[in-house]
Design a protein around this motif. Structure first.
Motif, PDB file in Angstrom:
ATOM      1  N   HIS A  17       0.823  -1.207   0.000  1.00 24.08           N
ATOM      2  CA  HIS A  17       0.000   0.000   0.000  1.00 24.08           C
ATOM      3  C   HIS A  17       0.858   1.257   0.000  1.00 24.08           C
ATOM      4  O   HIS A  17       1.984   1.259   0.500  1.00 24.08           O
ATOM      5  CB  HIS A  17      -0.926  -0.021   1.223  1.00 24.08           C
ATOM      6  N   THR A  21       2.464   0.166   4.211  1.00 30.49           N
ATOM      7  CA  THR A  21       2.106  -1.083   4.880  1.00 30.49           C
ATOM      8  C   THR A  21       2.054  -2.239   3.897  1.00 30.49           C
ATOM      9  O   THR A  21       1.794  -2.064   2.706  1.00 30.49           O
ATOM     10  CB  THR A  21       0.738  -0.984   5.596  1.00 30.49           C
ATOM     11  N   LYS A  23       0.116  -6.037   3.776  1.00 28.51           N
ATOM     12  CA  LYS A  23      -0.956  -6.789   4.426  1.00 28.51           C
ATOM     13  C   LYS A  23      -1.014  -8.184   3.832  1.00 28.51           C
ATOM     14  O   LYS A  23      -0.807  -8.369   2.641  1.00 28.51           O
ATOM     15  CB  LYS A  23      -2.308  -6.102   4.227  1.00 28.51           C
ATOM     16  N   TRP A  25      -3.504 -11.628   3.514  1.00 24.83           N
ATOM     17  CA  TRP A  25      -4.916 -12.011   3.518  1.00 24.83           C
ATOM     18  C   TRP A  25      -5.023 -13.511   3.269  1.00 24.83           C
ATOM     19  O   TRP A  25      -4.280 -14.065   2.466  1.00 24.83           O
ATOM     20  CB  TRP A  25      -5.650 -11.302   2.388  1.00 24.83           C
ATOM     21  N   PRO A  32      -8.255 -10.523   6.602  1.00 23.76           N
ATOM     22  CA  PRO A  32      -6.873 -10.089   6.800  1.00 23.76           C
ATOM     23  C   PRO A  32      -6.202 -10.891   7.907  1.00 23.76           C
ATOM     24  O   PRO A  32      -6.833 -11.235   8.901  1.00 23.76           O
ATOM     25  CB  PRO A  32      -7.021  -8.623   7.199  1.00 23.76           C
ATOM     26  N   THR A  35      -1.049  -6.877   9.327  1.00 23.52           N
ATOM     27  CA  THR A  35      -0.643  -5.621   8.711  1.00 23.52           C
ATOM     28  C   THR A  35       0.631  -5.170   9.398  1.00 23.52           C
ATOM     29  O   THR A  35       0.693  -5.157  10.626  1.00 23.52           O
ATOM     30  CB  THR A  35      -1.728  -4.530   8.899  1.00 23.52           C
TER      31      THR A  35
END
Length: 76
Positions: A17, A21, A23, A25, A32, A35
């Motif tokens: 992102h 960050t 993440k 999933w 999620p 993070t």
């Protein structure tokens, strides 16, 4: 969201992102897992074939290699 990669071995998705960050999933339930602040902001993300490392390109044109075991949830 600026980039994503599927981790076939673990059936997980790794997303990078603009806010720096990463993440993880779980693909099966779309929930999620973790993070982390990985020091972005990111422009691109790639994962090695074995799913153990990720290469992230930052906006300052630097590259970082991350061990995915260090990113919560990315475990075999």
């Amino acid at each position: 969201l600026v980039s994503l990669a599927v981790l076939d071995a673990t059936q997980q998705l790794l997303t990078a992102h603009a806010d720096g960050t990463l993440k993880t999933w779980q693909l099966a339930d779309r929930k999620p897992l973790a993070t982390i602040n990985a020091g972005g902001p990111f422009d691109q993300l790639a994962v090695t074939r074995d799913g153990k490392k990720a290469l992230v390109a930052n906006r300052d044109k630097s590259l970082r290699v991350l061990q995915l075991a260090q990113v919560g949830g990315c475990r075999r």
